[in-house]
Scaffold this motif. Sequence first.
Motif, short mmCIF file in Angstrom:
data_model
loop_
_atom_site.label_atom_id
_atom_site.label_comp_id
_atom_site.label_asym_id
_atom_site.label_seq_id
_atom_site.Cartn_x
_atom_site.Cartn_y
_atom_site.Cartn_z
N CYS A 1 0.83 -1.20 0.00
CA CYS A 1 0.00 0.00 0.00
C CYS A 1 0.87 1.25 0.00
CB CYS A 1 -0.97 0.00 1.18
SG CYS A 1 -0.19 0.03 2.80
N ASN A 2 0.23 2.38 -0.30
CA ASN A 2 0.92 3.66 -0.20
C ASN A 2 0.53 4.32 1.13
OD1 ASN A 2 -1.57 5.10 -0.54
ND2 ASN A 2 -1.37 4.95 -2.76
N LEU A 3 1.06 5.49 1.39
CA LEU A 3 0.84 6.14 2.68
C LEU A 3 -0.63 6.49 2.93
CD1 LEU A 3 2.35 7.02 5.20
CD2 LEU A 3 2.77 9.22 4.11
N ASP A 4 -1.33 6.96 1.90
CA ASP A 4 -2.75 7.27 2.06
C ASP A 4 -3.56 6.01 2.36
OD1 ASP A 4 -2.44 10.01 1.69
OD2 ASP A 4 -2.71 9.86 -0.48
N GLU A 5 -3.24 4.92 1.67
CA GLU A 5 -3.94 3.66 1.92
C GLU A 5 -3.62 3.13 3.31
OE1 GLU A 5 -4.16 1.92 -2.64
OE2 GLU A 5 -2.30 1.70 -1.49
N SER B 1 -2.99 4.89 5.95
CA SER B 1 -3.78 5.69 6.88
C SER B 1 -5.21 5.17 6.98
CB SER B 1 -3.79 7.15 6.41
OG SER B 1 -4.64 7.92 7.19
N GLU B 2 -5.83 4.91 5.83
CA GLU B 2 -7.19 4.36 5.81
C GLU B 2 -7.23 2.96 6.42
OE1 GLU B 2 -11.21 4.28 5.33
OE2 GLU B 2 -9.90 6.00 5.02
#
Length: 95
Positions: A71-75, A77-78
């Motif tokens: 995942c990336n950082l935004d994912e 976080s979610e």
Amino acid sequence: METSYHIVVQMKALNGTVEIGRFLISTNREFASETFNSLKGKTALAESQVLRLSLLETTGLSGTIIGILGCNLDELSENCKIITRDAFKFFNLEK
């Protein structure tokens, strides 16, 4: 011995990967799998993937990875929100 399920957060570093977090999600495999399958990210890990989540089944001192997600950082976080919400449900509402 009781089996527990953890979601382990790892980050790519200079010398491989480093564990940067671990969530105890459940003691129920089905519940843990449902939570893990609801997370955002890609199941096909690219070499450039910096963040990785693993679903880990542990019994005593041994553990087995039963799922991996990049995942990336935004994912991430979610995903932390999803994991925390589901852990709260499991340990407070569904016993």
